[in-house]
Motif scaffolding. Structure first.
Motif, PDB file in Angstrom:
ATOM      1  N   ILE A  42      -8.928   2.160  -3.479  1.00 48.76           N
ATOM      2  CA  ILE A  42      -9.658   1.639  -4.639  1.00 48.76           C
ATOM      3  C   ILE A  42      -9.428   2.533  -5.854  1.00 48.76           C
ATOM      4  N   LYS A  57       0.835  -1.203   0.000  1.00 46.66           N
ATOM      5  CA  LYS A  57       0.000   0.000   0.000  1.00 46.66           C
ATOM      6  C   LYS A  57       0.870   1.252   0.000  1.00 46.66           C
ATOM      7  N   CYS A 103      -9.249  -5.736   0.308  1.00 46.31           N
ATOM      8  CA  CYS A 103     -10.627  -5.246   0.190  1.00 46.31           C
ATOM      9  C   CYS A 103     -11.667  -6.356   0.398  1.00 46.31           C
ATOM     10  N   CYS A 107      -8.177  -1.184   3.567  1.00 48.59           N
ATOM     11  CA  CYS A 107      -8.936  -0.793   2.384  1.00 48.59           C
ATOM     12  C   CYS A 107      -9.613   0.558   2.608  1.00 48.59           C
ATOM     13  N   LYS A 110      -9.821  -5.064   6.816  1.00 50.02           N
ATOM     14  CA  LYS A 110     -10.699  -3.972   6.390  1.00 50.02           C
ATOM     15  C   LYS A 110     -10.106  -2.595   6.658  1.00 50.02           C
ATOM     16  N   THR A 169      -5.808  -6.102  -3.746  1.00 49.32           N
ATOM     17  CA  THR A 169      -7.235  -6.409  -3.848  1.00 49.32           C
ATOM     18  C   THR A 169      -7.674  -7.292  -2.688  1.00 49.32           C
TER      19      THR A 169
END
Length: 133
Positions: A93, A10, A79, A88, A85, A76
């Motif tokens: 996104i 990330k 998510c 995400c 959680k 992905t």
């Protein structure tokens, strides 16, 4: 360990580097890692030199779109897994959508290239063979 790796991905995803993600990063996410040959480690199946860090001088970043695609595949999962959680977000996104578009365009350009000339048996014998198991 998976959470730490996804956090690393990330962070890489949101780095503002020209041309998208790079092929190598340091463990701290630094983009410039000098290439260094390490004679005390053998390459795959003991063949060839092993280069640690950086991009091997003769290779370059052949397919930056592939790296964008790999970031999308890895992130992905954050998510869809309820345990992740907090990783995400709508911003993630949106960034993944941008990376996926870059990957798609890179592969479309790659598909338009003419095929390489057929290799002869002598050419193949002089190259290190991978996946020969």
């Amino acid at each position: 360990i998976c959470r730490k790796f996804l956090e690393f991905l990330k962070n890489i995803c949101f780095l503002d580097s020209e041309g998208g993600p790079q092929s190598t990063y340091s463990h701290l996410g630094q983009g410039e890692v000098p290439a260094e040959k390490v004679p005390y480690l053998a390459g795959f199946h003991g063949r060839g030199d092993l280069t640690v860090g950086g991009v091997a001088p003769d290779r370059g970043d052949a397919l930056p779109g592939a790296l964008c695609g790999l970031l999308c595949l890895g992130l992905t999962h954050a998510c869809f897994d309820v345990r992740l959680k907090d990783l995400c977000s709508p911003k993630l996104i949106e960034r993944l959508e941008s990376l996926a578009t870059t990957a798609y365009e890179a592969f479309q350009d790659y598909a338009k290239r003419p095929p390489p000339p057929s290799a002869t048996a002598a050419d193949l014998a002089s190259q290190p063979s991978y996946f020969d198991d």
